[in-house]
Scaffold this motif. Structure first.
Motif, short mmCIF file in Angstrom:
data_model
loop_
_atom_site.label_atom_id
_atom_site.label_comp_id
_atom_site.label_asym_id
_atom_site.label_seq_id
_atom_site.Cartn_x
_atom_site.Cartn_y
_atom_site.Cartn_z
N THR A 270 0.83 -1.21 0.00
CA THR A 270 0.00 0.00 0.00
C THR A 270 0.86 1.26 0.00
N VAL A 271 1.89 1.25 0.82
CA VAL A 271 2.77 2.42 0.92
C VAL A 271 3.57 2.58 -0.36
N ASN A 272 4.09 1.48 -0.90
CA ASN A 272 4.89 1.55 -2.12
C ASN A 272 4.09 2.10 -3.28
N VAL A 273 2.82 1.68 -3.38
CA VAL A 273 1.98 2.17 -4.47
C VAL A 273 1.71 3.67 -4.31
N ALA A 274 1.49 4.13 -3.09
CA ALA A 274 1.27 5.56 -2.87
C ALA A 274 2.47 6.36 -3.35
N ALA A 275 3.67 5.86 -3.07
CA ALA A 275 4.89 6.56 -3.52
C ALA A 275 4.99 6.55 -5.04
N ARG A 276 4.65 5.43 -5.66
CA ARG A 276 4.71 5.34 -7.13
C ARG A 276 3.65 6.25 -7.78
N VAL A 277 2.47 6.29 -7.18
CA VAL A 277 1.41 7.15 -7.72
C VAL A 277 1.82 8.62 -7.65
N GLN A 278 2.54 8.97 -6.60
CA GLN A 278 3.03 10.35 -6.49
C GLN A 278 3.90 10.72 -7.68
N THR A 279 4.71 9.79 -8.17
CA THR A 279 5.58 10.10 -9.31
C THR A 279 4.76 10.31 -10.59
N LEU A 280 3.54 9.72 -10.64
CA LEU A 280 2.70 9.88 -11.83
C LEU A 280 2.11 11.28 -11.94
N THR A 281 2.19 12.07 -10.88
CA THR A 281 1.66 13.44 -10.97
C THR A 281 2.41 14.23 -12.03
N ARG A 282 3.68 13.89 -12.27
CA ARG A 282 4.45 14.56 -13.34
C ARG A 282 3.93 14.11 -14.70
N THR A 283 3.67 12.80 -14.81
CA THR A 283 3.20 12.26 -16.08
C THR A 283 1.84 12.84 -16.48
N HIS A 284 0.93 12.94 -15.51
CA HIS A 284 -0.42 13.41 -15.79
C HIS A 284 -0.57 14.92 -15.55
N GLN A 285 0.53 15.56 -15.19
CA GLN A 285 0.55 17.02 -15.01
C GLN A 285 -0.55 17.50 -14.07
N THR A 286 -0.57 16.92 -12.90
CA THR A 286 -1.50 17.33 -11.85
C THR A 286 -0.77 17.25 -10.51
N ASP A 287 -1.38 17.74 -9.45
CA ASP A 287 -0.67 17.73 -8.16
C ASP A 287 -1.19 16.69 -7.17
N ILE A 288 -2.41 16.18 -7.35
CA ILE A 288 -2.96 15.18 -6.43
C ILE A 288 -3.56 14.03 -7.23
N LEU A 289 -3.07 12.83 -6.98
CA LEU A 289 -3.60 11.64 -7.63
C LEU A 289 -3.99 10.61 -6.57
N ILE A 290 -5.12 9.94 -6.79
CA ILE A 290 -5.55 8.87 -5.88
C ILE A 290 -5.77 7.60 -6.69
N THR A 291 -5.68 6.47 -6.02
CA THR A 291 -5.92 5.19 -6.67
C THR A 291 -7.41 4.85 -6.61
N ASP A 292 -7.77 3.79 -7.33
CA ASP A 292 -9.16 3.35 -7.33
C ASP A 292 -9.57 2.85 -5.94
N ALA A 293 -8.61 2.32 -5.18
CA ALA A 293 -8.91 1.85 -3.82
C ALA A 293 -9.35 2.99 -2.92
N VAL A 294 -8.80 4.17 -3.16
CA VAL A 294 -9.23 5.36 -2.41
C VAL A 294 -10.57 5.85 -2.93
N ARG A 295 -10.70 5.90 -4.25
CA ARG A 295 -11.93 6.42 -4.86
C ARG A 295 -13.15 5.62 -4.43
N GLU A 296 -12.99 4.29 -4.32
CA GLU A 296 -14.13 3.44 -3.96
C GLU A 296 -14.71 3.77 -2.59
#
Length: 254
Positions: free
Chosen positions: A199-225
């Motif tokens: 869970t922690v590792n994925v949160a860190a990896r998702v943080q790096t995707l904010t550069r890819t998607h050009q946004t500042d806050i990203l959440i996973t589907d597990a959070v969205r649900e």
């Protein structure tokens, strides 16, 4: 005989007074020691609270370190400064330390105000958890609100930095929810209370995707649900991340 009895009574009274004085003196000494001990305990608990919440410290004092390791469902938040390497090269060390300390304080305040706990600072990164230390059915809502509060706090901080002629900071924040092992980790010389797991590792990896998607806050589907539907989210394309077999779908918090 009367005079002798009176004299004996006086001696007894004097003796009782002396005993009372000694007892009061002893009680005063014990009271002073208790105050010192209480003060030492308070300072110890304050020091311990720097690496673990008070509820965890209390449990450690009662049950010992082994009782603190448990599996829990948490929402992990990982935040990182964008372009930190360039920033570090541009600023003198004292200025950089002051800027980072101001950033850490404001971000930590935003997290704490929404029932989160900062676990550690990793370089310029911040790792925090929601729902790790007490049951919180709204942990994902709190985590997203904390991330949005961090966004606003950073905007205010950037105004202060601009007034000093300093460049603004930008951050990326990743959130994920899942099961972790929560407990004390480290050596005999240095330990910290943290959460371990995918869970922690994925949160860190998702943080790096904010550069890819050009946004500042990203959440996973597990959070969205588990998120309140009133939040405005924008789905992002599925993207591969290191250590995960399937591409991961994330959602930007608008």
């Amino acid at each position: 005989m009367v005079e002798w009895a009176l004299g004996l009574g006086a001696v007894v009274v004097v003796g009782l007074v002396a005993v009372c004085v000694r007892q009061r003196t002893r009680l005063a000494e014990l009271s002073a020691r208790l105050e010192v001990t209480a003060g030492d305990l308070e300072r110890l608990q304050e020091s311990c609270s720097r690496f673990a919440p008070s509820t965890v410290v209390d449990r450690l004092l009662t049950d010992g370190p082994a009782a603190a390791a448990v599996r829990k469902e948490v929402t992990a938040l990982f935040a990182d400064v964008v372009g930190y390497t360039t920033l570090a090269e541009q600023l003198d060390p004292p200025v950089l330390a002051r800027v980072l300390n101001g950033y850490y304080q404001r971000m930590s305040d935003a997290i704490a105000q929404h029932s989160g706990h900062v676990s550690t600072f990793i370089g310029d990164g911040i790792l925090a958890y929601f729902g790790a230390f007490e049951p919180n059915p709204w942990q994902s809502d709190d985590a997203v609100r904390a991330a949005m509060a961090m966004r606003h706090a950073l905007a205010d901080y950037n105004k202060e930095l601009a007034a000093e002629g300093l460049a603004p900071l930008a951050i990326g924040i990743g959130l994920n929810r899942g099961t972790v092992l929560a407990g004390l980790v480290g050596t005999r010389e240095r330990m910290e209370y943290t959460c371990i797991g995918r869970t922690v590792n994925v949160a860190a990896r998702v943080q790096t995707l904010t550069r890819t998607h050009q946004t500042d806050i990203l959440i996973t589907d597990a959070v969205r649900e588990r998120l309140d539907p009133t939040f405005t989210l924008m789905p992002q394309p599925a993207t591969p991340i290191k250590g995960i077999a399937e591409p991961i779908v994330t959602f930007a918090v608008v």
